[in-house]
Design a protein around this motif. Structure first.
Motif, PDB file in Angstrom:
ATOM      1  N   CYS A  41       0.843  -1.202   0.000  1.00 48.32           N
ATOM      2  CA  CYS A  41       0.000   0.000   0.000  1.00 48.32           C
ATOM      3  C   CYS A  41       0.874   1.247   0.000  1.00 48.32           C
ATOM      4  O   CYS A  41       1.898   1.310   0.667  1.00 48.32           O
ATOM      5  N   ARG A  47      -1.883   2.308   6.818  1.00 43.25           N
ATOM      6  CA  ARG A  47      -1.712   1.263   5.823  1.00 43.25           C
ATOM      7  C   ARG A  47      -2.070  -0.091   6.431  1.00 43.25           C
ATOM      8  O   ARG A  47      -1.717  -0.323   7.598  1.00 43.25           O
ATOM      9  N   PRO A  48      -2.713  -0.998   5.683  1.00 40.72           N
ATOM     10  CA  PRO A  48      -3.239  -0.808   4.331  1.00 40.72           C
ATOM     11  C   PRO A  48      -4.516   0.023   4.343  1.00 40.72           C
ATOM     12  O   PRO A  48      -5.338  -0.136   5.219  1.00 40.72           O
ATOM     13  N   CYS A  49      -4.641   0.883   3.331  1.00 45.80           N
ATOM     14  CA  CYS A  49      -5.793   1.788   3.310  1.00 45.80           C
ATOM     15  C   CYS A  49      -7.015   1.100   2.719  1.00 45.80           C
ATOM     16  O   CYS A  49      -8.145   1.469   3.015  1.00 45.80           O
ATOM     17  N   CYS A  55      -3.643  -1.467  -3.063  1.00 47.80           N
ATOM     18  CA  CYS A  55      -4.530  -2.263  -2.209  1.00 47.80           C
ATOM     19  C   CYS A  55      -5.566  -3.003  -3.049  1.00 47.80           C
ATOM     20  O   CYS A  55      -5.800  -4.191  -2.874  1.00 47.80           O
TER      21      CYS A  55
END
Ligand SMILES: [Zn+2]
Length: 314
Positions: A41, A47-49, A55
């Motif tokens: 990401c 993160r992760p978004c 992603c």
């Protein structure tokens, strides 16, 4: 341990190979996938978004820098070919210029040959390449692989945590409570049990028969409930054992709240009585393997239970 791992991730100091192990269903793959996604990401924030291009492609399994060596279709083991393909991909430059991740779930399914092949790669991998492995039993992997990984042993969940997670997933409260007692800290197992209608039927039969006799006069009704269950015998004995173990735990830890989930007769059963019945269950299982008929075997077990029950009810 998991917190330390999260910290390393947050501060950009992930080990280049990480092995997550522990019982099935406790969330190893979920953690490994989140880490893999988080490494790819490129969001500036958390993160992760889940929303950026990296992603989205990771989740769709189309990210060019995420590799997933796995068994070939219709095969159970991860063969050397899958590893060779991975090595091939790693020998080229990162396609996106960022991190690259190799996620091997159920790593114990790698053949010895495949494991040796992975070993070489672990030794030679470039910076910016991360290996994430999950397995139930660490010991199923070569010691040489384990020694090159940061090994994180994930712990089973507490009953409370499982119960809460189940309720959040929409499981009714009383079922969530019961499942949290039986699943041995594995949310995955609890969810599988929740969806298995035949499990609840069998559990109901166990409760209406084995766990409802308090005196000899109760035997005929219990025998009636068990009479067509010959083919289901092993499962009923397993569930009876599971129930007794959960009850034992509740009684030993004096978790009355958990004990209240059991039929009234059993809520105050002394641990030595529960142990005696558990031994009778083991004996019944042995008899079953020695081809003793289901009717005779279940009657004997019911008799032992009613005798024990008479003792603690006095
Ligand atoms: Zn993202």
């Amino acid at each position: 341990m998991l917190l330390a791992l999260y910290h390393d991730f947050q501060s950009g100091r992930m080990a280049h190979a990480t092995l997550l192990s522990g019982e099935s269903g406790i969330g190893k793959k979920t953690v490994a996938r989140l880490l893999a996604q988080g490494l790819l990401c490129r969001s500036e924030g958390e993160r992760p978004c889940g929303a950026c291009r990296d992603c989205r492609r990771f989740l769709a399994r189309t990210h060019p820098d995420a590799l997933f060596p796995a068994p070939a279709p219709r095969e159970k083991t991860i063969k050397i070919d899958a590893l060779r393909e991975m090595i091939d991909a790693l020998s080229r430059h990162s396609l996106e210029g960022g991190a690259r991740v190799v996620l091997i779930e159920n790593a114990e399914r790698m053949t010895a040959q495949a494991q040796n092949c992975l070993l070489k790669t672990l030794e030679e991998a470039e910076e910016g390449t991360y290996f994430l492995l999950t397995c139930d039993q660490e010991s199923a992997l070569l010691p040489t692989i384990r020694s090159r990984c940061r090994c994180i042993r994930m712990q089973p969940w507490s009953g409370e945590r499982v119960e809460k997670a189940l309720v959040e997933k929409g499981v009714p409260g009383d079922r969530a409570k019961a499942l949290s007692l039986y699943c041995e800290g594995s949310l995955g197992r609890a969810l599988a049990m929740q969806e298995d209608a035949s499990y609840w039927q069998a559990r109901d039969t166990v409760r209406r028969s084995f766990l409802s006799v308090s005196r000899l006069a109760d035997l005929p009704a219990a025998m009636q409930a068990l009479k067509d269950q010959k083919d289901n015998g092993d499962r009923l004995l397993d569930i009876l054992e599971q129930e007794l173990r959960a009850l034992m735990r509740a009684r030993m830890l004096q978790e009355q709240d958990a004990a209240d989930d059991f039929p009234a007769l059993w809520q105050n059963a002394p641990p030595q009585a529960i142990r005696a019945v558990l031994e009778a269950v083991f004996a019944a299982r042995k008899q079953k393997n020695a081809n003793v008929g289901w009717a005779a075997l279940s009657e004997g077990l019911l008799q032992t239970i009613s005798e024990e029950a008479t003792k603690w009810q006095v």
